[in-house]
Design a protein around this motif. Structure first.
Motif, PDB file in Angstrom:
ATOM      1  N   PHE A   1     -19.379  12.902   4.433  1.00  0.00           N
ATOM      2  CA  PHE A   1     -18.933  12.013   3.493  1.00  0.00           C
ATOM      3  C   PHE A   1     -17.611  12.037   3.082  1.00  0.00           C
ATOM      4  CE2 PHE A   1     -18.818  10.555  -1.028  1.00  0.00           C
ATOM      5  CZ  PHE A   1     -19.558   9.439  -0.976  1.00  0.00           C
ATOM      6  N   ALA A   2     -16.770  10.792   3.028  1.00  0.00           N
ATOM      7  CA  ALA A   2     -15.586  10.774   2.636  1.00  0.00           C
ATOM      8  C   ALA A   2     -15.434  10.307   1.230  1.00  0.00           C
ATOM      9  CB  ALA A   2     -14.681  10.012   3.629  1.00  0.00           C
ATOM     10  N   PRO A   3     -15.090  10.733   0.018  1.00  0.00           N
ATOM     11  CA  PRO A   3     -15.029  10.158  -1.071  1.00  0.00           C
ATOM     12  C   PRO A   3     -13.991   9.340  -1.360  1.00  0.00           C
ATOM     13  CG  PRO A   3     -14.283  12.300  -1.143  1.00  0.00           C
ATOM     14  CD  PRO A   3     -14.736  12.292   0.170  1.00  0.00           C
ATOM     15  N   LEU A   4     -14.173   8.048  -1.892  1.00  0.00           N
ATOM     16  CA  LEU A   4     -13.111   7.005  -2.045  1.00  0.00           C
ATOM     17  C   LEU A   4     -13.467   6.343  -3.374  1.00  0.00           C
ATOM     18  CD1 LEU A   4     -13.898   5.426   1.536  1.00  0.00           C
ATOM     19  CD2 LEU A   4     -11.836   6.468   0.774  1.00  0.00           C
ATOM     20  N   VAL A   5     -12.459   5.785  -4.051  1.00  0.00           N
ATOM     21  CA  VAL A   5     -12.594   5.177  -5.262  1.00  0.00           C
ATOM     22  C   VAL A   5     -13.580   3.756  -5.284  1.00  0.00           C
ATOM     23  CG1 VAL A   5     -11.143   4.067  -7.190  1.00  0.00           C
ATOM     24  CG2 VAL A   5     -10.343   6.085  -5.740  1.00  0.00           C
ATOM     25  N   ARG A   6     -13.060   2.973  -4.478  1.00  0.00           N
ATOM     26  CA  ARG A   6     -13.973   1.650  -4.276  1.00  0.00           C
ATOM     27  C   ARG A   6     -13.718   1.163  -2.802  1.00  0.00           C
ATOM     28  NH1 ARG A   6     -12.586  -3.524  -5.674  1.00  0.00           N
ATOM     29  NH2 ARG A   6     -10.681  -2.848  -6.597  1.00  0.00           N
ATOM     30  N   PRO A   7     -14.558   1.571  -1.815  1.00  0.00           N
ATOM     31  CA  PRO A   7     -14.061   1.089  -0.391  1.00  0.00           C
ATOM     32  C   PRO A   7     -14.182  -0.334  -0.016  1.00  0.00           C
ATOM     33  CG  PRO A   7     -16.387   2.505  -0.632  1.00  0.00           C
ATOM     34  CD  PRO A   7     -15.505   2.348  -2.004  1.00  0.00           C
TER      35      PRO A   7
ATOM     36  N   GLU B   1      -9.785   0.231  -2.900  1.00  0.00           N
ATOM     37  CA  GLU B   1      -9.560  -0.302  -3.865  1.00  0.00           C
ATOM     38  C   GLU B   1      -9.016  -1.974  -3.441  1.00  0.00           C
ATOM     39  OE1 GLU B   1      -8.194   1.526  -7.432  1.00  0.00           O
ATOM     40  OE2 GLU B   1      -7.558   3.130  -6.168  1.00  0.00           O
ATOM     41  N   PRO B   2      -9.597  -2.445  -2.744  1.00  0.00           N
ATOM     42  CA  PRO B   2      -9.464  -4.089  -2.098  1.00  0.00           C
ATOM     43  C   PRO B   2      -9.308  -4.980  -3.546  1.00  0.00           C
ATOM     44  CG  PRO B   2     -11.651  -3.595  -1.830  1.00  0.00           C
ATOM     45  CD  PRO B   2     -11.118  -2.424  -2.243  1.00  0.00           C
ATOM     46  N   LEU B   3      -8.590  -5.899  -3.161  1.00  0.00           N
ATOM     47  CA  LEU B   3      -8.361  -7.087  -4.102  1.00  0.00           C
ATOM     48  C   LEU B   3      -9.915  -7.544  -4.516  1.00  0.00           C
ATOM     49  CD1 LEU B   3      -6.737  -9.418  -5.631  1.00  0.00           C
ATOM     50  CD2 LEU B   3      -6.826 -10.659  -3.574  1.00  0.00           C
ATOM     51  N   ASP B   4     -10.164  -7.503  -5.734  1.00  0.00           N
ATOM     52  CA  ASP B   4     -11.633  -8.080  -6.151  1.00  0.00           C
ATOM     53  C   ASP B   4     -11.433  -9.185  -7.096  1.00  0.00           C
ATOM     54  OD1 ASP B   4     -10.744  -6.936  -8.364  1.00  0.00           O
ATOM     55  OD2 ASP B   4     -12.736  -5.594  -8.396  1.00  0.00           O
ATOM     56  N   ASN B   5     -10.427  -9.963  -7.244  1.00  0.00           N
ATOM     57  CA  ASN B   5      -9.984 -11.013  -8.132  1.00  0.00           C
ATOM     58  C   ASN B   5      -8.988 -11.912  -7.990  1.00  0.00           C
ATOM     59  OD1 ASN B   5      -7.805  -9.962  -9.441  1.00  0.00           O
ATOM     60  ND2 ASN B   5      -8.946  -8.348 -10.238  1.00  0.00           N
ATOM     61  N   LEU B   6      -9.023 -12.902  -8.582  1.00  0.00           N
ATOM     62  CA  LEU B   6      -7.682 -14.071  -8.227  1.00  0.00           C
ATOM     63  C   LEU B   6      -6.439 -13.493  -8.983  1.00  0.00           C
ATOM     64  CD1 LEU B   6      -9.827 -16.886  -8.757  1.00  0.00           C
ATOM     65  CD2 LEU B   6      -9.293 -15.854  -6.348  1.00  0.00           C
ATOM     66  N   PHE B   7      -6.286 -12.539  -9.523  1.00  0.00           N
ATOM     67  CA  PHE B   7      -5.154 -12.359 -10.418  1.00  0.00           C
ATOM     68  C   PHE B   7      -4.182 -11.165  -9.984  1.00  0.00           C
ATOM     69  CE2 PHE B   7      -8.710 -13.596 -13.289  1.00  0.00           C
ATOM     70  CZ  PHE B   7      -8.072 -14.810 -13.585  1.00  0.00           C
ATOM     71  N   CYS B   8      -4.373 -10.747  -8.482  1.00  0.00           N
ATOM     72  CA  CYS B   8      -3.586  -9.981  -8.012  1.00  0.00           C
ATOM     73  C   CYS B   8      -3.228  -8.615  -8.637  1.00  0.00           C
ATOM     74  CB  CYS B   8      -2.134 -10.673  -7.533  1.00  0.00           C
ATOM     75  SG  CYS B   8      -2.565 -11.969  -6.339  1.00  0.00           S
ATOM     76  N   GLN B   9      -3.872  -8.198  -9.526  1.00  0.00           N
ATOM     77  CA  GLN B   9      -3.841  -6.831 -10.140  1.00  0.00           C
ATOM     78  C   GLN B   9      -4.268  -5.702  -9.445  1.00  0.00           C
ATOM     79  OE1 GLN B   9      -6.469  -7.703 -13.511  1.00  0.00           O
ATOM     80  NE2 GLN B   9      -4.845  -8.808 -14.614  1.00  0.00           N
ATOM     81  N   GLY B  10      -3.588  -4.623  -9.483  1.00  0.00           N
ATOM     82  CA  GLY B  10      -3.825  -3.478  -8.869  1.00  0.00           C
ATOM     83  C   GLY B  10      -3.028  -3.007  -7.533  1.00  0.00           C
ATOM     84  N   GLU B  11      -3.234  -1.861  -7.015  1.00  0.00           N
ATOM     85  CA  GLU B  11      -2.634  -1.606  -5.782  1.00  0.00           C
ATOM     86  C   GLU B  11      -3.864  -1.004  -4.980  1.00  0.00           C
ATOM     87  OE1 GLU B  11       1.044   1.046  -4.007  1.00  0.00           O
ATOM     88  OE2 GLU B  11       0.224   1.411  -5.972  1.00  0.00           O
ATOM     89  N   SER B  12      -4.009  -1.485  -3.414  1.00  0.00           N
ATOM     90  CA  SER B  12      -4.933  -0.842  -2.633  1.00  0.00           C
ATOM     91  C   SER B  12      -4.237   0.025  -1.809  1.00  0.00           C
ATOM     92  CB  SER B  12      -5.232  -2.019  -1.812  1.00  0.00           C
ATOM     93  OG  SER B  12      -5.830  -2.966  -2.538  1.00  0.00           O
ATOM     94  N   THR B  13      -5.188   0.995  -1.407  1.00  0.00           N
ATOM     95  CA  THR B  13      -4.705   2.136  -0.364  1.00  0.00           C
ATOM     96  C   THR B  13      -5.284   1.941   0.838  1.00  0.00           C
ATOM     97  OG1 THR B  13      -4.633   3.422  -2.397  1.00  0.00           O
ATOM     98  CG2 THR B  13      -4.530   4.612  -0.295  1.00  0.00           C
ATOM     99  N   ALA B  14      -4.663   2.247   1.972  1.00  0.00           N
ATOM    100  CA  ALA B  14      -5.166   2.321   3.389  1.00  0.00           C
ATOM    101  C   ALA B  14      -5.569   3.919   3.626  1.00  0.00           C
ATOM    102  CB  ALA B  14      -4.376   1.860   4.372  1.00  0.00           C
TER     103      ALA B  14
END
Length: 167
Positions: free
Chosen positions: A35-41, A56-69
């Motif tokens: 199991f690899a823990p992630l914030v929001r895969p 932490e992918p984009l989940d809205n239309l407002f371009c808020q936040g930063e994703s991680t690979a």
């Protein structure tokens, strides 16, 4: 290797990715899932020796936040993963099965980012409106496209992301 990957949605606690070695199971070896823990895969793709996950992918239309690979080594998925901040919200990820490089769509930054290896600094691969990335796999039968992420209307927290690696 032949793997089963299941990601546990951000509505569960903890969220993350479960990895099972199906080749070992078929050979009669008892294996426990890793199991690899992630914030929001989000999107999951397998390239060469790496499982890539968009966290932490984009989940809205407002371009808020930063994703991680996040890069998880196929040779030993229990090792701590390598995470790279992308500098913008991203909505899709695909990996090249040959080189292992990953391409990430960051529509809010109007760019596709290239990660040449786990831990590499993201490089701009293309600019303009980039909404999704799809790997083109070339075999003896010709090119084919594969989706890099699960597409399901199933409301359950466990989603089948992909069944086989590309190798």
């Amino acid at each position: 290797p032949d793997l089963s990957l299941h990601y546990w949605d951000w509505n569960t606690d903890p969220a993350g990715l479960s990895i099972v070695d199906l080749d070992a199971l078929r050979a009669g070896t008892s294996v426990a899932p890793v199991f690899a823990p992630l914030v929001r895969p989000g999107a999951v793709s397998i390239g060469a020796n790496t499982i890539w996950v968009l966290d932490e992918p984009l989940d809205n239309l407002f371009c808020q936040g930063e994703s991680t690979a996040v890069a998880i080594p196929l040779s030993d998925p229990a090792q701590p993963p390598t995470a790279v901040a992308l500098g913008a919200a991203a909505n899709d990820l695909a990996a090249d099965p040959g080189s292992g490089a990953a391409v990430v769509a960051t529509p809010c930054a109007d760019a596709a980012l290239l990660l040449s290896a786990p831990g590499a600094t993201p490089a701009t691969g293309a600019t303009g409106t980039v909404m999704a990335v799809v790997p083109i796999i070339t075999t003896a039968d010709g090119p084919s496209m594969r989706s890099s992420r699960a597409r399901s209307n199933d409301p359950s927290p466990m989603k089948d992301a992909t069944k086989r690696s590309a190798g």
